[in-house]
Design a protein around this motif. Structure first.
Motif, short mmCIF file in Angstrom:
data_model
loop_
_atom_site.label_atom_id
_atom_site.label_comp_id
_atom_site.label_asym_id
_atom_site.label_seq_id
_atom_site.Cartn_x
_atom_site.Cartn_y
_atom_site.Cartn_z
N LYS A 59 0.86 -1.25 -0.05
CA LYS A 59 0.06 -0.11 -0.10
C LYS A 59 0.85 1.26 0.10
CE LYS A 59 -4.49 -1.54 1.80
NZ LYS A 59 -5.61 -1.40 2.77
N ASN A 60 1.87 1.19 0.79
CA ASN A 60 2.78 2.16 0.77
C ASN A 60 3.78 2.75 -0.72
OD1 ASN A 60 4.29 4.56 2.18
ND2 ASN A 60 6.13 3.08 1.78
N GLU A 62 2.37 1.51 -3.58
CA GLU A 62 1.46 2.20 -4.44
C GLU A 62 0.93 3.67 -4.26
OE1 GLU A 62 -2.06 -0.36 -4.35
OE2 GLU A 62 -0.98 -1.77 -5.71
N LYS A 63 1.22 4.09 -2.88
CA LYS A 63 0.94 5.37 -2.59
C LYS A 63 2.34 6.20 -2.99
CE LYS A 63 1.35 6.93 1.83
NZ LYS A 63 1.54 7.31 3.10
N LEU A 64 3.23 5.77 -3.18
CA LEU A 64 4.61 6.65 -3.51
C LEU A 64 4.77 6.52 -4.97
CD1 LEU A 64 7.33 5.12 -1.06
CD2 LEU A 64 6.09 7.42 -1.06
N ASN A 65 4.43 5.47 -5.78
CA ASN A 65 4.51 5.35 -7.15
C ASN A 65 3.56 5.47 -8.02
OD1 ASN A 65 7.58 5.28 -6.38
ND2 ASN A 65 7.18 3.03 -6.44
N GLY A 66 2.35 5.34 -7.33
CA GLY A 66 0.94 5.55 -8.22
C GLY A 66 0.38 3.96 -8.17
N LEU A 67 -0.70 3.77 -8.71
CA LEU A 67 -1.45 2.56 -8.66
C LEU A 67 -0.82 1.75 -9.63
CD1 LEU A 67 -5.33 3.55 -8.30
CD2 LEU A 67 -3.76 2.59 -6.61
N GLY A 68 -0.87 0.28 -9.45
CA GLY A 68 -0.51 -0.53 -10.47
C GLY A 68 1.02 -1.09 -10.48
N THR A 69 1.67 -0.43 -9.44
CA THR A 69 3.41 -0.49 -9.31
C THR A 69 3.48 -1.89 -8.69
OG1 THR A 69 3.36 0.75 -7.31
CG2 THR A 69 3.76 1.90 -9.38
N ARG A 70 2.62 -2.64 -8.16
CA ARG A 70 2.90 -3.93 -7.40
C ARG A 70 3.43 -4.97 -8.51
NH1 ARG A 70 -0.86 -6.71 -2.95
NH2 ARG A 70 0.60 -8.50 -2.65
N SER A 71 2.98 -4.75 -9.62
CA SER A 71 3.05 -6.08 -10.61
C SER A 71 4.39 -5.78 -11.31
CB SER A 71 1.81 -6.07 -11.50
OG SER A 71 1.67 -4.88 -12.31
#
Length: 71
Positions: A59-60, A62-71
């Motif tokens: 969650k942190n 995605e908050k820092l880099n924007g949505l969708g950065t998890r993949s």
């Protein structure tokens, strides 16, 4: 309507891991996380704590880099 069956110990372990992510200290101009996983190894409690910590981490991220950065 029946109340869902929830193991309170597992919920507390998850929440403890989630909260542990935000506990940091400043050492030598860098931030370090305080907590290592305090649960006994190879247990469900340990896995739930880690799952909570990982959720907070992503969650942190995605908050820092924007949505969708998890993949």
């Amino acid at each position: 309507m029946k109340k869902p069956v929830v193991n309170e110990k597992l919920v507390k372990a998850y929440e403890s891991g989630y909260e542990a992510f935000s506990k940091v200290s400043l050492r030598k101009n860098k931030f370090f996380h305080h907590a290592a996983n305090p649960m006994p190894k190879n247990t469900t409690l340990q896995k739930e704590w880690q799952r909570g910590w990982n959720t907070a981490y992503f969650k942190n991220l995605e908050k820092l880099n924007g949505l969708g950065t998890r993949s």
